[in-house]
Write a protein that holds these residues in place. Structure first.
Motif, PDB file in Angstrom:
ATOM      1  N   THR B 236       0.842  -1.199   0.000  1.00 21.21           N
ATOM      2  CA  THR B 236       0.000   0.000   0.000  1.00 21.21           C
ATOM      3  C   THR B 236       0.873   1.244   0.000  1.00 21.21           C
ATOM      4  OG1 THR B 236      -0.066   0.070   2.421  1.00 21.21           O
ATOM      5  CG2 THR B 236      -1.801  -1.183   1.320  1.00 21.21           C
ATOM      6  N   HIS B 237       0.365   2.275  -0.630  1.00 27.06           N
ATOM      7  CA  HIS B 237       1.056   3.568  -0.620  1.00 27.06           C
ATOM      8  C   HIS B 237       0.164   4.593  -1.294  1.00 27.06           C
ATOM      9  CE1 HIS B 237       4.291   6.565  -1.269  1.00 27.06           C
ATOM     10  NE2 HIS B 237       4.830   5.979  -0.207  1.00 27.06           N
ATOM     11  N   ASP B 238       0.366   5.858  -0.913  1.00 29.61           N
ATOM     12  CA  ASP B 238      -0.424   6.919  -1.549  1.00 29.61           C
ATOM     13  C   ASP B 238      -0.115   6.998  -3.038  1.00 29.61           C
ATOM     14  OD1 ASP B 238      -1.692   7.559   0.731  1.00 29.61           O
ATOM     15  OD2 ASP B 238      -0.350   9.217   1.294  1.00 29.61           O
ATOM     16  N   ARG B 239       1.120   6.669  -3.406  1.00 26.75           N
ATOM     17  CA  ARG B 239       1.469   6.674  -4.820  1.00 26.75           C
ATOM     18  C   ARG B 239       1.338   5.271  -5.421  1.00 26.75           C
ATOM     19  NH1 ARG B 239       6.653   7.891  -4.964  1.00 26.75           N
ATOM     20  NH2 ARG B 239       6.905   8.634  -2.837  1.00 26.75           N
ATOM     21  N   GLY B 240       0.741   4.369  -4.659  1.00 23.07           N
ATOM     22  CA  GLY B 240       0.497   3.031  -5.175  1.00 23.07           C
ATOM     23  C   GLY B 240      -1.002   2.773  -5.148  1.00 23.07           C
ATOM     24  N   VAL B 241      -1.409   1.676  -4.592  1.00 26.53           N
ATOM     25  CA  VAL B 241      -2.848   1.388  -4.466  1.00 26.53           C
ATOM     26  C   VAL B 241      -3.154   1.115  -2.997  1.00 26.53           C
ATOM     27  CG1 VAL B 241      -3.172   0.513  -6.791  1.00 26.53           C
ATOM     28  CG2 VAL B 241      -2.432  -1.054  -5.014  1.00 26.53           C
ATOM     29  N   ARG B 242      -4.435   1.304  -2.640  1.00 32.32           N
ATOM     30  CA  ARG B 242      -4.886   0.963  -1.289  1.00 32.32           C
ATOM     31  C   ARG B 242      -6.162   0.146  -1.416  1.00 32.32           C
ATOM     32  NH1 ARG B 242      -1.913   3.163   2.475  1.00 32.32           N
ATOM     33  NH2 ARG B 242      -0.871   5.163   2.112  1.00 32.32           N
ATOM     34  N   PRO B 243      -6.245  -0.965  -0.705  1.00 31.60           N
ATOM     35  CA  PRO B 243      -7.477  -1.759  -0.781  1.00 31.60           C
ATOM     36  C   PRO B 243      -8.637  -1.009  -0.114  1.00 31.60           C
ATOM     37  CG  PRO B 243      -5.963  -2.689   0.854  1.00 31.60           C
ATOM     38  CD  PRO B 243      -5.254  -1.537   0.221  1.00 31.60           C
ATOM     39  N   SER B 244      -9.841  -1.285  -0.577  1.00 26.05           N
ATOM     40  CA  SER B 244     -11.018  -0.688   0.054  1.00 26.05           C
ATOM     41  C   SER B 244     -11.127  -1.240   1.471  1.00 26.05           C
ATOM     42  CB  SER B 244     -12.267  -1.039  -0.751  1.00 26.05           C
ATOM     43  OG  SER B 244     -12.467  -2.451  -0.681  1.00 26.05           O
ATOM     44  N   ALA B 245     -11.966  -0.576   2.274  1.00 24.66           N
ATOM     45  CA  ALA B 245     -12.112  -0.992   3.675  1.00 24.66           C
ATOM     46  C   ALA B 245     -12.543  -2.451   3.752  1.00 24.66           C
ATOM     47  CB  ALA B 245     -13.104  -0.078   4.383  1.00 24.66           C
ATOM     48  N   GLY B 246     -13.475  -2.821   2.888  1.00 19.88           N
ATOM     49  CA  GLY B 246     -13.986  -4.192   2.910  1.00 19.88           C
ATOM     50  C   GLY B 246     -12.888  -5.200   2.597  1.00 19.88           C
ATOM     51  N   LEU B 247     -12.120  -4.879   1.567  1.00 20.66           N
ATOM     52  CA  LEU B 247     -11.061  -5.803   1.149  1.00 20.66           C
ATOM     53  C   LEU B 247      -9.959  -5.870   2.213  1.00 20.66           C
ATOM     54  CD1 LEU B 247     -10.401  -7.536  -1.383  1.00 20.66           C
ATOM     55  CD2 LEU B 247      -8.871  -5.697  -2.077  1.00 20.66           C
ATOM     56  N   ALA B 248      -9.695  -4.720   2.816  1.00 21.42           N
ATOM     57  CA  ALA B 248      -8.638  -4.645   3.827  1.00 21.42           C
ATOM     58  C   ALA B 248      -8.943  -5.536   5.025  1.00 21.42           C
ATOM     59  CB  ALA B 248      -8.430  -3.202   4.267  1.00 21.42           C
ATOM     60  N   LYS B 249     -10.246  -5.747   5.279  1.00 18.58           N
ATOM     61  CA  LYS B 249     -10.629  -6.608   6.407  1.00 18.58           C
ATOM     62  C   LYS B 249     -10.246  -8.060   6.144  1.00 18.58           C
ATOM     63  CE  LYS B 249     -14.468  -4.082   8.384  1.00 18.58           C
ATOM     64  NZ  LYS B 249     -15.906  -3.910   8.246  1.00 18.58           N
ATOM     65  N   ILE B 250     -10.276  -8.443   4.864  1.00 20.84           N
ATOM     66  CA  ILE B 250      -9.936  -9.828   4.540  1.00 20.84           C
ATOM     67  C   ILE B 250      -8.426  -9.964   4.388  1.00 20.84           C
ATOM     68  CG2 ILE B 250     -10.277 -11.686   2.859  1.00 20.84           C
ATOM     69  CD1 ILE B 250     -12.887 -10.134   2.045  1.00 20.84           C
ATOM     70  N   TYR B 251      -7.832  -9.047   3.610  1.00 25.86           N
ATOM     71  CA  TYR B 251      -6.385  -9.104   3.361  1.00 25.86           C
ATOM     72  C   TYR B 251      -5.678  -8.197   4.354  1.00 25.86           C
ATOM     73  CZ  TYR B 251      -7.353 -11.857  -0.768  1.00 25.86           C
ATOM     74  OH  TYR B 251      -7.758 -12.851  -1.598  1.00 25.86           O
ATOM     75  N   ARG B 252      -5.444  -8.746   5.523  1.00 25.47           N
ATOM     76  CA  ARG B 252      -4.880  -7.933   6.606  1.00 25.47           C
ATOM     77  C   ARG B 252      -3.359  -7.829   6.534  1.00 25.47           C
ATOM     78  NH1 ARG B 252      -8.629  -8.006  11.301  1.00 25.47           N
ATOM     79  NH2 ARG B 252     -10.575  -8.790  10.431  1.00 25.47           N
ATOM     80  N   ASN B 253      -2.765  -8.736   5.792  1.00 19.92           N
ATOM     81  CA  ASN B 253      -1.300  -8.710   5.680  1.00 19.92           C
ATOM     82  C   ASN B 253      -0.904  -7.615   4.696  1.00 19.92           C
ATOM     83  OD1 ASN B 253       1.396  -9.239   5.679  1.00 19.92           O
ATOM     84  ND2 ASN B 253       1.241 -11.316   4.834  1.00 19.92           N
ATOM     85  N   GLN B 254      -0.708  -6.415   5.240  1.00 21.85           N
ATOM     86  CA  GLN B 254      -0.428  -5.254   4.387  1.00 21.85           C
ATOM     87  C   GLN B 254       0.908  -4.640   4.765  1.00 21.85           C
ATOM     88  OE1 GLN B 254      -3.690  -2.462   4.504  1.00 21.85           O
ATOM     89  NE2 GLN B 254      -5.221  -4.079   4.246  1.00 21.85           N
ATOM     90  N   GLN B 255       1.498  -4.024   3.805  1.00 21.28           N
ATOM     91  CA  GLN B 255       2.749  -3.352   4.109  1.00 21.28           C
ATOM     92  C   GLN B 255       2.825  -2.059   3.316  1.00 21.28           C
ATOM     93  OE1 GLN B 255       7.076  -4.534   2.852  1.00 21.28           O
ATOM     94  NE2 GLN B 255       6.569  -5.732   4.658  1.00 21.28           N
ATOM     95  N   GLU B 256       3.189  -0.990   4.012  1.00 23.89           N
ATOM     96  CA  GLU B 256       3.375   0.287   3.334  1.00 23.89           C
ATOM     97  C   GLU B 256       4.682   0.191   2.537  1.00 23.89           C
ATOM     98  OE1 GLU B 256       1.075   2.460   3.374  1.00 23.89           O
ATOM     99  OE2 GLU B 256       1.929   4.446   3.000  1.00 23.89           O
ATOM    100  N   HIS B 257       4.601   0.448   1.238  1.00 23.40           N
ATOM    101  CA  HIS B 257       5.821   0.359   0.408  1.00 23.40           C
ATOM    102  C   HIS B 257       5.871   1.526  -0.563  1.00 23.40           C
ATOM    103  CE1 HIS B 257       8.883  -0.908  -2.371  1.00 23.40           C
ATOM    104  NE2 HIS B 257       8.001  -1.032  -3.356  1.00 23.40           N
ATOM    105  N   ASP B 258       6.959   2.260  -0.489  1.00 27.11           N
ATOM    106  CA  ASP B 258       7.146   3.405  -1.381  1.00 27.11           C
ATOM    107  C   ASP B 258       7.640   2.892  -2.736  1.00 27.11           C
ATOM    108  OD1 ASP B 258       7.971   5.577  -2.819  1.00 27.11           O
ATOM    109  OD2 ASP B 258       9.189   6.463  -1.215  1.00 27.11           O
ATOM    110  N   PRO B 259       6.837   3.050  -3.793  1.00 29.84           N
ATOM    111  CA  PRO B 259       7.219   2.454  -5.084  1.00 29.84           C
ATOM    112  C   PRO B 259       8.459   3.079  -5.711  1.00 29.84           C
ATOM    113  CG  PRO B 259       4.992   3.395  -5.191  1.00 29.84           C
ATOM    114  CD  PRO B 259       5.539   3.745  -3.846  1.00 29.84           C
ATOM    115  N   SER B 260       8.957   4.165  -5.132  1.00 31.42           N
ATOM    116  CA  SER B 260      10.174   4.732  -5.723  1.00 31.42           C
ATOM    117  C   SER B 260      11.441   4.050  -5.187  1.00 31.42           C
ATOM    118  CB  SER B 260      10.242   6.245  -5.463  1.00 31.42           C
ATOM    119  OG  SER B 260      10.360   6.473  -4.071  1.00 31.42           O
ATOM    120  N   ASP B 261      11.262   3.158  -4.206  1.00 32.08           N
ATOM    121  CA  ASP B 261      12.414   2.492  -3.573  1.00 32.08           C
ATOM    122  C   ASP B 261      12.732   1.187  -4.319  1.00 32.08           C
ATOM    123  OD1 ASP B 261      14.242   1.196  -1.997  1.00 32.08           O
ATOM    124  OD2 ASP B 261      13.149   1.505  -0.108  1.00 32.08           O
TER     125      ASP B 261
END
Lengths: 633, 327
Positions: B236-261
């Motif tokens: 997840t990232h502001d310059r990437g994609v973020r799952p909707s609230a509903g989807l986030a409840k199922i896919y809890r394994n999330q990591q903030e990742h800056d796509p420029s890195d």
């Protein structure tokens, strides 16, 4: 870069020399300049050709190229240089054996002697520095070769090139060539001013000092020859009345691409085609064109197909092995009816073969290379001028018939230089702008005309024309179709287009006798040599004629009628055919030259072939002998 | 040209496209094939961006995935095996004004077309490349592909495949000029769409590997990931994609990742369990080949003539025997 060490320059000019030498007038002559790679014999030869052309002479130059970039010095296989045939009349080929050879060492010279490239009694101007070489083996090799050549009847002149050039420059290895050019200007009574001009052109981009030192060498060579050689010839030229251009076939092909209005050339480096792309890379972008060097031959062709599909017809340039790799994408262009120009500068094959040497071995590959029935237009270029106009013609044909057009040139034309009339630009050469108008309602992407097989091409951007092109069998809507009738209809339509084009072709012009004992049929770069051979035989009173085919697929009407006017018909080709005299060869197993094979199957006439496959241009004298033998049968 | 307000509205209405405007032939993929999910996402992408069907080209090679252009109502180019990318590059260089999408499979891209894949990343032409990766050759009926799991029993590997699978993400991220790399899975349609939408917006070559089920030849391949959402790492990232609230409840394994890195992107790309889903890398500043080559220039007859005559001059012998025209 050479530095001028002395300003003691001779002021000699043609006609100015107070020489009492007898001037012999020649109708034509063949000169070779050969050296190790990197000693500048190529530049010397090309400059001599240009000077002669400017003097109004007919000229044909042939590059002598070793396959390696830096072959070992002083090696028999390493000869690098140029053959220049100069005449009082139009010259159409490299001619027979050389009349005069300038050699920078005896080893490269031996290579030419052994290849049978020297006329008996040929004049040899040989760099003499090796005689006193500190390495005893080299000195010994020089002396024994020299004595051997003298004994064999060659007129050997030892020339202290190194010694003389060292008076002017520190490193004569990079300057001898201009000294030799000066010598040749003296020997052939060429205007030294044209030599000076040529140096200014050749080194124009470099430091002024380079031009000065090379000019000094040129003048020194001229003066040395005037003072020390008893050789003085004159080959009268015809005054130039209209502008002419001098270039090699690959340059002409590249200019043809420019003149055809095509926007993109996709290519991958391969010898001997690449020099066309080199030149195109330089000149094409100045007028908004693009040369795309792809990651491989397959990609270059697929790229060209993609660009042609979305825009104007595109060209891909290659040589033998590259043609093999492109075949699948060529088949796609045939199936989907995308215009495409494929230029194949043939070289010796099969496999890697002889990359720098000429052969006409790819006719079958061009015609039948793709799997399945893949009809395409095959044309062959036969002169330098033809290389230019062929590309313009090919682009037009490709777009008119939505077909693949293969242009076959070869290593002979690629590097040979010849003057031809400067073309007058015509807007008709150029591809029309892209059609982006809406497609009429109801029109379909493969609305094959029942008579000609032709269909209109839809180009992305045209509203209403959306369809998915496919290499699968498809119906008139471009939908994948496994229906037997549709399969047959699409085959028929693609095939009919060749017939539709064929109906527009005129019979080839006959050279020489229009009826008689023997008709020679040729294609490609052998035209000049064949016609010269025919001319020589007719001068002996033989009834001989020749035709040269520009289009090999489809083939013009009227060829059979021409053949029937002669007692015998034979092709002359620079490719392989079995020799009927070989012990186990007979009519049941003899393999014919590629054009002969095609003509025999098309016309059901017992057409013979004479082919030579020595990976060098065929000499007119060799053809004369072959035709005599055929006439005697 | 000026238009009345009502004309403008009419024009807007006319130029507005619905999903049906992008729907071509009826797909012939097997029931449950992941390609169907990709097709749906792509059609939605076209509609939401109101792409003009006549200015959009879907290019493909050969394989199940490569049938996709037939099911679009845009221009399509269903070419030859492995060569979708060079064809697409030719189209884009000739016509930078067209939107170009490429559908290619794991055999098409990573095996027979591998050379073109590497170089397409170098060229970085503005197009969306969808790698439909189902780990198997489907159209030719079950042969191992470069991404097949070790030990996969196929018709050409009856005792199990012997080589470790190739990782298309690490390969792509290792190539100079890479500008956009993402991974999506056909069974999370929301993220598949979001990732493709981001890929379309990116200016450069957007490489999206889409893990895709093949119910026919590898039916259980992705079961562990379908059954356990924890096995997917959502980037997840502001310059990437973020799952909707509903989807986030199922896919809890999330990591903030800056796509420029890019270094972190390469680490993530190497993960085998969990698998990353999201945008691994994006650099909008990588030059695009079509721009570097000044593609799409207007070339008038006069322009070409002037250039040609200038070249002719270089080779011309004028009647007075000299090099320049007698002025």
């Amino acid at each position: 870069m050479n530095e001028v060490l002395t300003s003691d320059r001779p002021k000699a000019r043609a006609g100015e020399a107070a020489s009492a030498k007898k001037v012999v007038t020649l109708d034509e002559t063949v000169v070779e300049i050969i050296s190790d790679s990197g000693e500048g014999a190529q530049r010397c030869g090309q400059s001599l050709g240009a000077i002669a052309a400017k003097s109004g002479n007919g000229v044909w130059t042939v590059e002598i190229i070793p396959a390696e970039i830096q072959p070992p010095a002083r090696s028999v296989a390493g000869a690098s240089g140029n053959r220049i045939r100069i005449g009082s009349h139009r010259i159409t080929n490299g001619g027979d054996e050389a009349d005069l050879v300038v050699a920078f060492n005896e080893q490269v010279l031996l290579g030419r002697v052994r290849a049978g490239e020297l006329k008996p009694g040929c004049i040899i101007l040989l760099e003499s520095m090796w005689r006193t070489n500190r390495n005893a083996a080299i000195a010994e090799s020089y002396v024994s070769t020299h004595d051997q050549l003298v004994k064999a009847g060659y007129r050997v002149y030892e020339v202290p090139l190194e010694l003389e050039c060292r008076k002017l420059v520190k490193d004569p290895r990079k300057g001898k060539n201009m000294f030799v050019l000066g010598m040749l200007c003296s020997i052939y009574s060429l205007d030294l001013e044209l030599g000076r001009e040529q140096i200014a052109i050749a080194f124009g981009k470099k430091d002024h000092k380079v031009i000065e030192s090379n000019t000094a060498l040129l003048e020194a060579g001229f003066a040395w020859a005037e003072a020390n050689l008893d050789l003085k010839y004159e080959i009268p030229g015809v005054p130039v009345t209209a502008p002419r251009m001098v270039m090699n076939g690959n340059t002409a092909l590249a200019l043809g691409v420019l003149a055809s209005g095509m926007d993109i050339c996709a290519m991958y480096p391969i010898t001997p085609a690449t020099s066309a792309s080199h030149y195109l890379s330089d000149c094409f972008e100045k007028v908004g064109g693009i040369v795309h060097q792809a990651e491989d031959e397959i990609s270059a062709c697929a790229f060209a197909v993609g660009a042609s599909y979305a825009s104007k017809c595109t060209v891909t340039i290659t040589s033998g092995p590259g043609l093999s790799l492109k075949q699948e994408a060529i088949g796609l262009a045939v199936m989907a009816e995308i215009p495409l120009v494929v230029i194949n500068v043939q070289r010796g094959g099969p496999s890697t073969g002889q990359p720098t040497k000429p052969e006409q071995g790819d006719l079958f590959a061009a015609m039948f290379g793709s799997h399945g029935d893949a009809p395409k237009i095959i044309m062959a270029t036969s002169t330098i001028e033809d290389c230019f106009y062929s590309v313009i013609t090919a682009r037009k044909l490709a777009e008119t018939f939505n077909m693949v057009v293969v242009i076959l040139s070869d290593a002979n034309l690629a590097t040979a230089q010849q003057p031809f009339p400067r073309p007058t630009f015509s807007e008709d050469w150029l591809a029309p702008p892209l059609d982006q108008a809406p497609v009429p309602a109801g029109a379909r992407p493969y609305d094959w005309d029942p008579v000609t097989g032709l269909k209109r091409r839809f180009i992305p951007g045209q509203p209403g024309g959306m369809y998915t092109l496919t290499g699968l069998a498809h119906d008139r809507d471009s939908h994948v179709a496994y229906d037997p009738a549709v399969n047959e209809e699409s085959h028929r339509s693609r095939s009919l287009k060749l017939a539709a084009f064929q109906r527009t072709l005129k019979p080839p012009a006959v050279f020489g006798d229009t009826e008689g004992d023997l008709l020679v049929v040729g294609w490609g770069s052998t035209k000049g040599a064949i016609e010269e051979a025919v001319t020589r035989l007719r001068a002996e009173g033989r009834k001989v004629g020749s035709i040269h085919l520009q289009f090999i697929q489809p083939m013009a009407s009227g060829i059979k009628e021409i053949m029937q006017r002669y007692k015998k018909v034979m092709t002359v080709e620079n490719n392989w055919s079995d020799d009927p005299k070989d012990e186990i060869i007979n009519e049941d197993n003899r393999r014919y030259g590629q054009l002969a094979f095609i003509l025999r199957s098309r016309f059901l006439i017992d057409i013979d072939c004479w082919t030579e496959d020595r990976a060098r241009p065929i000499k007119p004298g060799t053809i004369v002998a072959a035709l005599r033998a055929k006439l005697a049968q | 040209m000026t238009l009345e307000a009502t004309d403008c509205l009419v024009k807007l209405y006319e130029e507005h496209h619905n999903l049906e405007d992008y729907q071509g032939g009826v797909p012939r993929w097997c029931t449950g094939c992941g390609d169907s999910g990709i097709l749906t996402a792509v059609q939605r992408l076209c509609r939401d961006n109101d792409l003009a069907p006549e200015r959009t080209v879907f290019v493909s090679g050969i394989g199940c995935s490569s049938r996709l252009p037939h099911y679009m109502k845009t221009y399509g180019f269903h070419g030859i095996h492995g060569r979708a990318l060079p064809v697409a590059e030719g189209i884009k260089l000739a016509r930078p004004d067209l939107d170009v999408f490429v559908s290619t499979g794991d055999g098409d891209c990573c095996s027979i077309g591998a050379a073109h894949w590497i170089h397409a990343i170098r060229y970085n032409m503005n197009m969306v490349v969808m790698l439909h990766d189902n780990h198997v050759y489907g159209l030719t009926k079950k042969q191992a592909s470069p991404t097949s799991p070790l030990g996969f029993k196929s018709n050409t590997t009856p005792r199990g495949s012997t080589l470790l699978p190739l990782n298309p993400l690490t390969v792509t991220l290792g190539v100079q000029n890479v500008s956009f790399v993402a991974q999506a899975v056909d069974w999370i349609p929301e993220l598949l769409y979001e990732i493709l939408a981001a890929a379309y917006k990116h200016k450069g070559l957007s490489f999206v590997r889409i893990l895709q089920r093949c119910p026919q030849y590898l039916p259980k391949m992705f079961d562990p990931w379908l059954q356990d959402p924890q096995k997917s790492l959502i980037l997840t990232h502001d310059r990437g994609v973020r799952p909707s609230a509903g989807l986030a409840k199922i896919y809890r394994n999330q990591q903030e990742h800056d796509p420029s890195d890019i270094n972190r992107a390469r680490e993530i790309a190497s993960l085998e369990d969990p698998i990353p889903v999201g945008i691994l890398y994006q650099n909008p500043d990588v030059p695009r080949y079509e721009e570097l080559r000044n593609a799409g220039q207007l070339r008038t007859a006069d322009y070409i003539k002037a250039g040609l005559e200038a070249e002719f001059d270089k080779f011309t012998i004028w009647p007075d025997g000299h090099d320049a025209p007698a002025a």
